[in-house]
Design an enzyme around this catalytic site. Sequence first.
Site, PDB file in Angstrom:
ATOM      1  N   PRO A 122       0.963  -1.245   0.332  1.00  0.00           N
ATOM      2  CA  PRO A 122       0.006  -0.022   0.072  1.00  0.00           C
ATOM      3  C   PRO A 122       0.758   1.187   0.053  1.00  0.00           C
ATOM      4  O   PRO A 122       0.317   2.258  -0.487  1.00  0.00           O
ATOM      5  CB  PRO A 122      -0.948   0.121   1.319  1.00  0.00           C
ATOM      6  CG  PRO A 122      -0.136  -1.101   2.096  1.00  0.00           C
ATOM      7  CD  PRO A 122       0.947  -2.015   1.051  1.00  0.00           C
ATOM      8  N   GLU A 153       3.277  -7.106   8.975  1.00  0.00           N
ATOM      9  CA  GLU A 153       3.649  -5.620   8.590  1.00  0.00           C
ATOM     10  C   GLU A 153       4.436  -5.358   7.408  1.00  0.00           C
ATOM     11  O   GLU A 153       4.860  -4.430   7.093  1.00  0.00           O
ATOM     12  CB  GLU A 153       4.400  -5.068   9.830  1.00  0.00           C
ATOM     13  CG  GLU A 153       3.572  -4.866  11.144  1.00  0.00           C
ATOM     14  CD  GLU A 153       2.119  -4.350  11.080  1.00  0.00           C
ATOM     15  OE1 GLU A 153       2.337  -2.828  10.468  1.00  0.00           O
ATOM     16  OE2 GLU A 153       1.096  -4.690  11.243  1.00  0.00           O
ATOM     17  N   ARG A 205      -3.225 -10.234 -19.911  1.00  0.00           N
ATOM     18  CA  ARG A 205      -4.128  -9.994 -21.036  1.00  0.00           C
ATOM     19  C   ARG A 205      -3.582  -8.929 -22.221  1.00  0.00           C
ATOM     20  O   ARG A 205      -4.127  -8.934 -23.203  1.00  0.00           O
ATOM     21  CB  ARG A 205      -5.461  -9.282 -20.281  1.00  0.00           C
ATOM     22  CG  ARG A 205      -5.451  -7.900 -19.944  1.00  0.00           C
ATOM     23  CD  ARG A 205      -6.633  -7.677 -19.160  1.00  0.00           C
ATOM     24  NE  ARG A 205      -7.871  -7.336 -20.121  1.00  0.00           N
ATOM     25  CZ  ARG A 205      -8.041  -6.373 -20.912  1.00  0.00           C
ATOM     26  NH1 ARG A 205      -7.262  -5.414 -20.848  1.00  0.00           N
ATOM     27  NH2 ARG A 205      -9.053  -6.193 -21.715  1.00  0.00           N
ATOM     28  N   ASP A 255     -10.255  -0.080 -23.990  1.00  0.00           N
ATOM     29  CA  ASP A 255     -10.528  -0.294 -22.235  1.00  0.00           C
ATOM     30  C   ASP A 255     -10.373   0.980 -21.805  1.00  0.00           C
ATOM     31  O   ASP A 255      -9.748   2.000 -22.438  1.00  0.00           O
ATOM     32  CB  ASP A 255      -9.413  -1.236 -21.979  1.00  0.00           C
ATOM     33  CG  ASP A 255      -9.705  -2.775 -22.315  1.00  0.00           C
ATOM     34  OD1 ASP A 255     -10.707  -2.956 -22.685  1.00  0.00           O
ATOM     35  OD2 ASP A 255      -8.752  -3.506 -22.205  1.00  0.00           O
TER      36      ASP A 255
END
Length: 277
Positions: free
Chosen positions: A92, A119, A161, A176
């Site tokens: 993150p 963590e 993809r 897309d």
Amino acid sequence: MRLDVVTIFPEYLEPLNVSLVGKARARGRLQVGVHDLRDWTYDRHNTVDDTPYGGGPGMVMKTEPWGEALDQIVGDGYEAGASGPVLVVPTPSGRPFTQEVAVELSERPWLIFTPARYEGIDRRVIDEYATRVPVYEVSIGDYVLAGGEAAVLVITEAVARLLPGVLGNAESHRDDSFAPGAMANLLEGPVHTKPPEWRGRGIPDVLLSGHHGKIARWRRDEALRRTTTHRPDLIERTRPEAFDKKDREMLSILGWAPDPQGLPYGRFWRRVEDVEE
């Protein structure tokens, strides 16, 4: 492309055997190796974590098993003829994983994923490998998961993809959302299929017109409409030259106007006055 994933939950990566990724593996377009980090532990508890220096809650994944795992995987890969490894660290605290990053990774021949738990991994492991190979620290969103395996699945799906021969229609990804080119900062608009009427709901007449130019314009306008509604930040960051005359007309209808302090067609900003709801 070769993919290697090091994890303490190999079973979490079972989805790599299904759908487009599974088909790509079956066709030989994608080689995937899933490795159990605990194979590089030597105590009876197969310990992969310890308490953090400096105190605080949670546990930190240890340097020794990660270092040995990566050393062996990279060494074995080189012996098998692989080259150009890239370390992909889902976290993150990484930079946002975007379609642009997916395209970059799709051009690499070998990706090694390090999904962490607890963590995270002792920082020294990442710093050590950054001296040997390119490292991508990427985040799939502004939230925290229990572990990085789900992020690996997301990234792999987005990257795979884009590989030649994976999609049934090689042109599918060009329109897309976020696709490089005309759709770089736009969301794809609504799509429809048969039957032409369902529960009293029809489809836009233009889609039945057979007029390719009008259909393309409708799809572009709907992309602008959806983007201004759901992701106005994308419009604000788009360079003005990305919008043609028809785009600017549509943006004006949707309540947007060029920045009066900018160039003749400055970046667009939401106009709040005199906008028809």
